[in-house]
Design a protein around this motif. Structure first.
Motif, short mmCIF file in Angstrom:
data_model
loop_
_atom_site.label_atom_id
_atom_site.label_comp_id
_atom_site.label_asym_id
_atom_site.label_seq_id
_atom_site.Cartn_x
_atom_site.Cartn_y
_atom_site.Cartn_z
N ASN A 25 7.38 61.69 -8.21
CA ASN A 25 8.66 62.38 -8.42
C ASN A 25 8.69 63.04 -9.81
OD1 ASN A 25 11.30 63.03 -9.01
ND2 ASN A 25 12.15 61.18 -8.08
N VAL A 49 -2.14 55.86 -12.04
CA VAL A 49 -2.16 54.60 -11.29
C VAL A 49 -0.83 54.46 -10.56
CG1 VAL A 49 -2.35 52.08 -11.44
CG2 VAL A 49 -3.70 53.53 -12.99
N ASN A 52 1.31 53.67 -4.34
CA ASN A 52 1.92 54.36 -3.20
C ASN A 52 1.51 55.82 -3.09
OD1 ASN A 52 3.52 52.02 -2.58
ND2 ASN A 52 4.69 52.51 -4.43
N ALA A 78 4.67 52.79 -17.28
CA ALA A 78 6.04 53.23 -16.99
C ALA A 78 6.47 52.68 -15.64
CB ALA A 78 6.13 54.74 -17.05
N VAL A 79 6.45 51.34 -15.55
CA VAL A 79 6.99 50.68 -14.35
C VAL A 79 8.09 49.73 -14.83
CG1 VAL A 79 4.85 50.82 -13.00
CG2 VAL A 79 5.23 48.84 -14.48
N LYS A 83 7.51 44.26 -13.67
CA LYS A 83 6.13 44.46 -13.20
C LYS A 83 5.14 44.56 -14.35
CE LYS A 83 7.38 46.75 -8.91
NZ LYS A 83 7.30 47.96 -8.10
N VAL A 87 0.80 44.21 -14.73
CA VAL A 87 -0.01 45.35 -15.19
C VAL A 87 -0.84 44.92 -16.40
CG1 VAL A 87 0.10 47.67 -16.19
CG2 VAL A 87 1.63 47.06 -14.31
N ILE A 102 6.19 51.76 -22.13
CA ILE A 102 7.39 52.60 -22.18
C ILE A 102 8.62 51.79 -21.72
CG2 ILE A 102 8.47 54.70 -21.23
CD1 ILE A 102 5.95 55.39 -22.86
N SER A 104 11.73 49.65 -20.77
CA SER A 104 12.78 48.92 -21.48
C SER A 104 13.06 47.63 -20.71
CB SER A 104 14.06 49.75 -21.53
OG SER A 104 13.83 50.98 -22.16
N ASN A 133 9.46 49.39 -24.81
CA ASN A 133 10.68 50.15 -25.10
C ASN A 133 10.38 51.32 -26.03
OD1 ASN A 133 13.47 50.66 -25.03
ND2 ASN A 133 13.85 49.37 -26.81
N VAL A 134 9.34 52.07 -25.70
CA VAL A 134 8.98 53.22 -26.55
C VAL A 134 9.06 54.53 -25.75
CG1 VAL A 134 7.48 51.92 -28.10
CG2 VAL A 134 6.48 53.03 -26.10
N ALA A 135 9.15 55.62 -26.51
CA ALA A 135 9.13 56.95 -25.89
C ALA A 135 7.70 57.47 -25.78
CB ALA A 135 9.97 57.90 -26.72
N GLY A 165 13.24 55.88 -30.31
CA GLY A 165 12.48 56.74 -29.41
C GLY A 165 13.16 58.09 -29.25
N ALA A 166 14.49 58.09 -29.28
CA ALA A 166 15.23 59.34 -29.12
C ALA A 166 14.90 60.30 -30.27
CB ALA A 166 16.72 59.07 -29.06
#
Ligand code: ACO
Length: 471
Positions: A25, A49, A52, A78-79, A83, A87, A102, A104, A133-135, A165-166
């Motif tokens: 997506n 990775v 699905n 980024a899961v 999870k 990983v 990444i 949070s 919790n990073v960008a 991160g913002a």
């Protein structure tokens, strides 16, 4: 130490990267990170990775990290938080060097045990963790953009390490608007493992980084950071924005990260003693970073005798600049007779040559050219502040060109900042200067403040070297 020998070298120069949670997506974070890595022109191997999917963005996808047949230096994760431990186990089995998390949902929301488990898995297998919790992070020399910010940034030699991160993502776009070229932007998030001290230690030896900028809320191991800072600041400027100056700011910092920000004053005095240059705002920090990154950094034998010469075509602008310099601890002394004589020969009798040197409102661009050349040649002048207020006698772009010509003809051998006050043409003139790496600002106060960081750095570096030399 050579950068290639540093333990973090592979994080910044990986031969291969996996993106775990590389979504199909295009509106999801994992997809955007994968797309940024590809669009930024990273030349190593890239492995999406996702259990699905078969292919994502034209690349073969692997169900798990352990299914990738070749070594993986860095895995971006980024899961959802639940999870991440699974990983991490896979990353350990695959022999991944660095896990950039990444996701949070860890200590920042009170789930410390989840974060501790993540670190214990990393220790067991011997890999390092950036986050959670990073960008993400980017490093322009390797054309690596592993963030979910915009795909393009302006390359340069300023590195930015941030607990927000913002801010990391916002700066990426701002690099293009403000012409602040970056070597690296690193979001450190919850700092479960790698922290500012580790990153500063690497950026200190990184030849692509000239100035390091930190946005700090709290430090886990303040002493260690100060030790690294002291070593790095002796060779390159480190600018720090310490968040939580007010009681309300400190409370906001605590709820942002789940930790106490500590006493602002205690932090700032310790940071300064170890060589940091403290900026109060993002604007001030970026203004300073430009002045420090684009100018030669003076190494005076007696920093207390550091001389700034102010050249202006407007008396008021000169006063504002001088007040700003003095408030920031930079003495503005009267120019010596010999230098005043040189300016007197150029200017009408009613012009002041003391310092500020007032070219007067009737100054054409050629007077700016000559005035800058005289300052660059003078033994007395250590740094130069040029102030221009728009007049009909000398247009902003014409004046900017005159300043650039003087720097070309005489050599950009001293730090300089420029302020251009006036209408929209001043913006064009400022762009022209910044494209040529001459720091330009819209007000005399900002140009003066930026130059004061250069003067302060000369002093702090001298002090650190004296201290080291004296044992
Ligand atoms: N391994 C690999 N891929 C997996 C796994 C797994 N074990 N499990 C699921 N996936 C896939 C999913 O199928 C999905 O792909 P798909 O869309 O093609 O089906 C993809 O990974 C993502 O999984 P989702 O469950 O859809 O997760 P989502 O993308 O909604 O959220 C995220 C994940 C972004 C990590 C979220 O949990 C999160 O933490 N968001 C906040 C991130 C953040 O803000 N970080 C701090 C930044 S700092 C700042 O403030 C800017």
């Amino acid at each position: 130490m050579k950068p290639e020998e540093h333990p973090l070298h592979r994080l910044f120069n990986p031969e291969s990267i996996a993106v775990v949670g590389a979504s199909r997506n295009p509106r999801k974070i994992g997809h955007i990170i994968l797309r940024n890595i590809l669009e930024a022109g990273y030349r190593g191997r890239v492995y999406p990775v996702n259990p699905n999917a078969d292919r994502i963005l034209g690349l073969r996808a692997y169900p798990r990290l352990t299914d990738i047949p070749e070594p993986v230096d860095v895995a971006i994760v980024a899961v959802p938080a639940e999870k991440v431990l699974g990983v991490a186990e896979d990353a350990g089995r695959r022999g991944v060097g660095f896990l950039v998390v990444i996701s949070s949902g860890f200590s920042e929301v009170g789930r410390r045990e989840l974060e501790e488990k993540l670190v214990s898995i990393a220790r067991r297998y011997g890999f390092r963790v950036l986050g959670p919790n990073v960008a993400g992070y980017l490093y322009t020399p390797a054309r690596l953009n592993a963030t979910f910010g915009p795909p393009r940034v302006l390359e340069g030699n300023i590195a930015f390490v941030t607990q927000s991160g913002a801010f990391a993502i916002a700066l990426m776009g701002a690099t293009l608007i403000e012409a602040i070229g970056v070597s690296a932007i690193i979001s450190v998030g919850n700092k479960a493992d790698l922290d500012e001290a580790d990153l500063l230690d690497y950026l200190g030896v990184d030849e692509h980084t000239r100035v390091v900028l930190h946005y700090l809320e709290w430090l886990r191991d303040g002493r260690r950071f100060l030790r690294v800072l002291e070593r790095v600041a002796a060779s390159k400027p480190v600018v720090v924005i310490k968040a939580g100056r007010s009681g309300a700011g400190a409370r906001a910092a605590a709820s942002h990260t789940g930790r106490l920000a500590g006493s602002y004053r205690v932090y700032v005095s310790a940071l300064r003693q170890s060589g940091a240059l403290i900026a109060k705002s993002m604007e001030e920090a970026f203004d300073a970073a430009k002045a420090l990154a684009w100018n030669p950094l003076p190494e005076p034998e007696k920093p207390e005798e550091f001389n700034v010469l102010v050249v202006t075509n407007g008396g008021g602008a000169g006063i504002q600049a001088v007040d700003t310099l003095e408030e920031r601890g930079v003495r503005v002394r009267e120019a010596p007779e010999s230098l005043r004589g040189e300016y007197a020969r150029l200017l009408p009798p009613f012009a002041s040559t003391r310092n500020p040197v007032d070219l007067t409102g009737m100054a054409p661009a050629e007077w700016f050219y000559e005035a800058v050349r005289i300052a660059l040649r003078s033994d007395w002048v250590d740094a130069l502040l040029v102030l221009y207020t728009q007049t009909g006698l000398s247009g902003p772009v014409e004046t900017a060109k005159a300043i650039l010509d003087a720097l070309r003809d005489e050599g950009h051998s001293k730090p300089i900042t420029v302020a251009l006050l006036g209408g929209p043409e001043c913006l064009h003139a400022a762009r022209l200067l910044t494209r040529n790496r001459v720091p330009a600002y819209p007000t005399p106060e900002r140009a003066a403040a930026a130059l004061s960081f250069v003067a302060e750095y000369a002093w702090r570096r001298w002090y650190l070297r004296e201290k080291a030399g004296g044992g």
